[in-house]
Motif scaffolding. Structure first.
Motif, short mmCIF file in Angstrom:
data_model
loop_
_atom_site.label_atom_id
_atom_site.label_comp_id
_atom_site.label_asym_id
_atom_site.label_seq_id
_atom_site.Cartn_x
_atom_site.Cartn_y
_atom_site.Cartn_z
N ASN A 1 163.13 6.39 4.89
CA ASN A 1 163.42 6.45 6.31
C ASN A 1 164.75 5.73 6.48
O ASN A 1 164.85 4.53 6.20
N ILE A 2 165.79 6.45 6.90
CA ILE A 2 167.12 5.87 7.02
C ILE A 2 167.53 5.85 8.48
O ILE A 2 167.51 6.89 9.15
N LYS A 3 167.90 4.68 8.94
CA LYS A 3 168.33 4.51 10.32
C LYS A 3 169.80 4.07 10.33
O LYS A 3 170.17 3.14 9.62
N LEU A 4 170.59 4.75 11.14
CA LEU A 4 172.00 4.38 11.30
C LEU A 4 172.05 3.17 12.23
O LEU A 4 171.72 3.27 13.41
N VAL A 5 172.43 2.01 11.69
CA VAL A 5 172.48 0.77 12.45
C VAL A 5 173.80 0.65 13.19
O VAL A 5 173.86 0.20 14.32
N ARG B 1 170.00 1.13 7.56
CA ARG B 1 168.80 0.41 7.10
C ARG B 1 167.90 1.45 6.45
O ARG B 1 167.56 2.46 7.06
N VAL B 2 167.52 1.19 5.21
CA VAL B 2 166.69 2.11 4.44
C VAL B 2 165.34 1.43 4.17
O VAL B 2 165.30 0.31 3.70
N SER B 3 164.25 2.14 4.49
CA SER B 3 162.92 1.63 4.18
C SER B 3 162.10 2.76 3.56
O SER B 3 162.36 3.93 3.79
#
Length: 149
Positions: A71-75, A129-131
């Motif tokens: 799950n990658i979120k552009l911070v 942010r990668v989780s």
């Protein structure tokens, strides 16, 4: 004497490989941990206006199937371009362990692509942010040198 000659020949034949590895390791950032989150910085290059793969994320089982999808979120978005995350089949790059056999076949993962604004060249950056849903969290700053096309 024979061992010295073999070592010298090995170094001469592999000096390009050693130089390339030095550059690659020099470009990959140091990883630190803060509050359980791995923090790192990557450095890359892209041609102006051209879609460029910046990285990829994967988490494979021992049989090379996807354990979880990142799950990658552009911070923080780039100031001079855009970032796209694409679920696709990719080659992993495990350095050692039982999963390094997976490197020779494609498995489901997420690729990260950057495209600068048309005509822009210079420095750009973004943060992600990668989780993986199993406790691993990584914050990565991607620094990009955008080159004239």
């Amino acid at each position: 004497m024979k061992n010295k000659m073999q070592a010298s020949r090995f170094l001469k034949e592999n000096s390009i490989s050693i130089s390339v590895l030095s550059i690659i390791f020099g470009l990959s950032g140091c990883v630190t941990t803060q509050n359980g989150v791995a923090i790192s910085a990557d450095h890359s290059r892209a041609l102006s206006g051209e879609r460029t793969k910046m990285g990829q994320s994967y988490n494979l089982n021992e049989d090379c199937t996807a354990a979880t999808i990142a799950n990658i979120k552009l911070v923080q978005a780039p100031a001079h371009g855009s970032v796209e995350f694409v679920k696709e089949n990719i080659y992993s790059n495990y350095r050692d362990g039982i999963r390094n056999k997976c490197n020779s076949r494609k498995s489901l993962g997420v690729s990260e692509y950057y495209t600068s604004n048309s005509g822009y060249f210079g420095r750009d950056m973004y943060k992600v942010r990668v989780s993986y849903g199993e406790g691993t969290i990584k914050d990565v700053t991607v620094n990009i040198n955008v080159i004239k096309n």
